[in-house]
Design a protein around this motif. Structure first.
Motif, short mmCIF file in Angstrom:
data_model
loop_
_atom_site.label_atom_id
_atom_site.label_comp_id
_atom_site.label_asym_id
_atom_site.label_seq_id
_atom_site.Cartn_x
_atom_site.Cartn_y
_atom_site.Cartn_z
N ASP A 51 0.81 -1.22 0.00
CA ASP A 51 0.00 0.00 0.00
C ASP A 51 0.85 1.27 0.00
OD1 ASP A 51 0.97 -0.42 2.55
OD2 ASP A 51 -0.84 0.30 3.56
N GLN A 52 2.18 1.11 0.06
CA GLN A 52 3.08 2.26 0.03
C GLN A 52 3.91 2.30 -1.25
OE1 GLN A 52 5.21 3.12 3.74
NE2 GLN A 52 3.78 1.80 4.84
N ILE A 53 3.46 1.60 -2.26
CA ILE A 53 4.08 1.70 -3.59
C ILE A 53 3.35 2.79 -4.35
CG2 ILE A 53 4.46 0.50 -5.78
CD1 ILE A 53 4.68 -2.10 -4.16
N GLU A 54 4.09 3.82 -4.75
CA GLU A 54 3.47 5.01 -5.32
C GLU A 54 4.06 5.33 -6.70
OE1 GLU A 54 3.42 8.35 -2.57
OE2 GLU A 54 3.92 6.99 -0.94
N GLY A 55 3.31 6.13 -7.45
CA GLY A 55 3.81 6.67 -8.71
C GLY A 55 3.73 5.73 -9.89
N HIS A 71 20.20 2.10 -4.51
CA HIS A 71 20.41 0.66 -4.26
C HIS A 71 20.94 0.48 -2.85
CE1 HIS A 71 20.75 -3.45 -5.08
NE2 HIS A 71 21.81 -3.48 -5.85
N ILE A 72 20.07 0.03 -1.93
CA ILE A 72 20.46 -0.12 -0.54
C ILE A 72 20.47 -1.56 -0.07
CG2 ILE A 72 19.71 2.21 0.08
CD1 ILE A 72 17.12 1.06 1.15
N ALA A 73 19.89 -2.48 -0.84
CA ALA A 73 19.83 -3.89 -0.44
C ALA A 73 19.79 -4.79 -1.66
CB ALA A 73 18.60 -4.14 0.44
N LEU A 74 20.15 -6.04 -1.44
CA LEU A 74 20.22 -7.01 -2.53
C LEU A 74 18.90 -7.15 -3.28
CD1 LEU A 74 21.79 -9.38 -3.95
CD2 LEU A 74 20.86 -10.87 -2.15
N ILE A 75 17.79 -7.07 -2.54
CA ILE A 75 16.49 -7.37 -3.15
C ILE A 75 15.85 -6.19 -3.86
CG2 ILE A 75 16.04 -9.14 -1.41
CD1 ILE A 75 13.92 -7.14 -0.26
N ASP A 76 16.48 -5.03 -3.88
CA ASP A 76 15.86 -3.84 -4.47
C ASP A 76 15.30 -4.08 -5.87
OD1 ASP A 76 16.36 -2.41 -2.17
OD2 ASP A 76 18.23 -1.56 -2.91
N PRO A 77 16.10 -4.60 -6.81
CA PRO A 77 15.54 -4.83 -8.15
C PRO A 77 14.36 -5.79 -8.16
CG PRO A 77 17.94 -4.96 -8.19
CD PRO A 77 17.52 -4.96 -6.75
N ILE A 78 14.39 -6.80 -7.26
CA ILE A 78 13.30 -7.77 -7.19
C ILE A 78 12.03 -7.10 -6.70
CG2 ILE A 78 12.57 -9.98 -6.24
CD1 ILE A 78 14.99 -10.19 -8.05
N VAL A 79 12.16 -6.25 -5.68
CA VAL A 79 10.99 -5.55 -5.15
C VAL A 79 10.34 -4.70 -6.23
CG1 VAL A 79 10.25 -3.75 -3.53
CG2 VAL A 79 11.81 -5.55 -2.77
N VAL A 80 11.17 -4.01 -7.04
CA VAL A 80 10.63 -3.14 -8.08
C VAL A 80 10.00 -3.96 -9.20
CG1 VAL A 80 11.19 -1.39 -9.81
CG2 VAL A 80 12.22 -1.27 -7.54
N LEU A 81 10.76 -4.89 -9.78
CA LEU A 81 10.23 -5.62 -10.94
C LEU A 81 9.04 -6.50 -10.58
CD1 LEU A 81 11.12 -8.90 -11.16
CD2 LEU A 81 13.36 -7.87 -11.50
N ALA A 171 12.72 5.75 -5.97
CA ALA A 171 13.24 5.84 -4.61
C ALA A 171 12.77 4.64 -3.79
CB ALA A 171 12.77 7.13 -3.96
N ILE A 172 13.73 3.87 -3.28
CA ILE A 172 13.43 2.65 -2.53
C ILE A 172 13.79 2.85 -1.06
CG2 ILE A 172 13.97 0.20 -2.27
CD1 ILE A 172 14.70 0.14 -5.21
N GLU A 173 12.97 2.30 -0.19
CA GLU A 173 13.22 2.37 1.25
C GLU A 173 12.72 1.07 1.90
OE1 GLU A 173 14.99 3.02 3.92
OE2 GLU A 173 14.88 5.14 3.35
N PHE A 193 8.50 1.58 -2.48
CA PHE A 193 9.19 2.44 -3.41
C PHE A 193 8.21 3.40 -4.08
CE2 PHE A 193 8.00 -1.30 -5.91
CZ PHE A 193 7.50 -0.75 -7.08
N LYS A 194 8.79 4.43 -4.70
CA LYS A 194 7.99 5.44 -5.40
C LYS A 194 8.64 5.76 -6.73
CE LYS A 194 6.15 10.13 -5.04
NZ LYS A 194 6.02 11.34 -4.17
N LEU A 195 7.84 5.79 -7.80
CA LEU A 195 8.32 6.19 -9.12
C LEU A 195 8.10 7.69 -9.29
CD1 LEU A 195 7.95 3.08 -9.46
CD2 LEU A 195 7.34 3.52 -11.84
N GLY A 196 9.16 8.39 -9.69
CA GLY A 196 9.05 9.81 -9.95
C GLY A 196 8.62 10.09 -11.38
N LYS A 197 8.53 11.36 -11.70
CA LYS A 197 8.11 11.76 -13.05
C LYS A 197 9.25 11.53 -14.04
CE LYS A 197 4.66 15.16 -11.64
NZ LYS A 197 4.19 16.57 -11.75
N PRO A 198 8.94 11.04 -15.24
CA PRO A 198 9.98 10.80 -16.25
C PRO A 198 10.58 12.11 -16.77
CG PRO A 198 7.89 9.73 -16.83
CD PRO A 198 7.61 10.65 -15.71
N PHE A 199 11.82 12.02 -17.21
CA PHE A 199 12.48 13.14 -17.88
C PHE A 199 13.43 12.60 -18.93
CE2 PHE A 199 15.14 12.01 -14.27
CZ PHE A 199 16.42 12.00 -14.81
#
Length: 249
Positions: A51-55, A71-81, A171-173, A193-199
């Motif tokens: 419920d805290q995944i935004e953007g 990148h703060i932990a091994l699982i970061d890419p797994i959490v996102v994908l 941004a991952i936490e 995590f939160k996805l920001g606006k593209p640029f």
């Protein structure tokens, strides 16, 4: 990376040496892996605050894009994908392929391996092929896990400029300490995590000096730093130093 990168038209054919990438041939395996991530990984190995995944509205429904994560932990890419509506292709240090048990995941997913300590042209070419096919690449620009942002590699800017694909800061936490069976860690807040606006980077025709590539990288990293709490910003903590010379929304 060469001292000068020659750019003619980033939105046209990227390079004659970029081989074609067939995203479809990986989809069946990735669907099975996503099921395992969701119903096994996120139930028994890693806690995710869904419920805290935004953007998510900032992720394009189709077309190429580059996800730029802290990148703060091994699982970061797994959490996102594992929590996006589209399959993505992470770039990761080549050593992850040889991690016991865990290493089978990058093999099956066809993660792009990156040789650290050098300008890995093969990895860049494969990432460009994925982008040319209209897919999404995930990049951790620091090249290694750190509790706060450190100096980023210039590959992120090179990929974005060469392909013309937008960058989406992520941004991952809360991911540190996972995967684990430690019940005390499970009582604490989980990953989100939160996805920001593209640029994008401005389409400049001609020769791109190395110093410009460095500035483009820093401009992208400051966009990511803006989304992070102060203790995560590291060397990009002074947001007053952020520039936008090469960025267009």
């Amino acid at each position: 990376m060469p001292e000068n990168v020659v750019i003619s038209d980033p939105s046209s054919v990227i390079s004659a040496r970029v081989r074609e990438y067939d995203h479809a041939k990986h989809e069946s395996v990735r669907r099975v892996l996503r099921w395992a991530i969701t119903y096994i990984g996120f139930r028994f190995l890693a806690k995710v605050e869904f419920d805290q995944i935004e953007g998510l509205e900032n992720l394009p429904k189709t077309g190429a894009a580059i996800l730029m994560i802290n990148h703060i932990a091994l699982i970061d890419p797994i959490v996102v994908l594992g929590n996006l509506p589209r399959n993505i292709v992470p770039m990761a240090k080549a050593e992850v392929y040889w991690v016991p048990i865990w290493g089978i995941f990058p093999w099956l997913w066809d993660v792009i391996p990156v040789r650290r300590g050098e300008a890995d042209r093969e990895a860049l070419l494969k990432a460009l092929a994925v982008l040319k096919a209209g897919e999404i690449v995930l990049v951790a620009p620091q090249g290694t896990r750190q509790p706060s942002l450190q100096s980023a590699k210039e590959g992120i800017a090179y990929l974005a400029y060469k392909s013309g694909a937008p960058i989406i800061p992520v941004a991952i936490e809360g991911s540190r300490g996972f995967p684990t069976f430690n019940l005390n860690r499970w009582k604490e807040p989980g990953a989100r995590f939160k996805l920001g606006k593209p640029f994008r980077f401005k389409p400049i025709i001609g020769r791109l000096p190395r110093e410009a590539l460095k500035q483009m990288t820093d401009e992208a990293m400051y966009r990511l730093a803006e989304m992070l709490p102060e203790h995560r910003r590291g060397i990009y903590s002074d947001l007053s130093k952020a520039t936008n010379q090469y960025i267009e929304e």
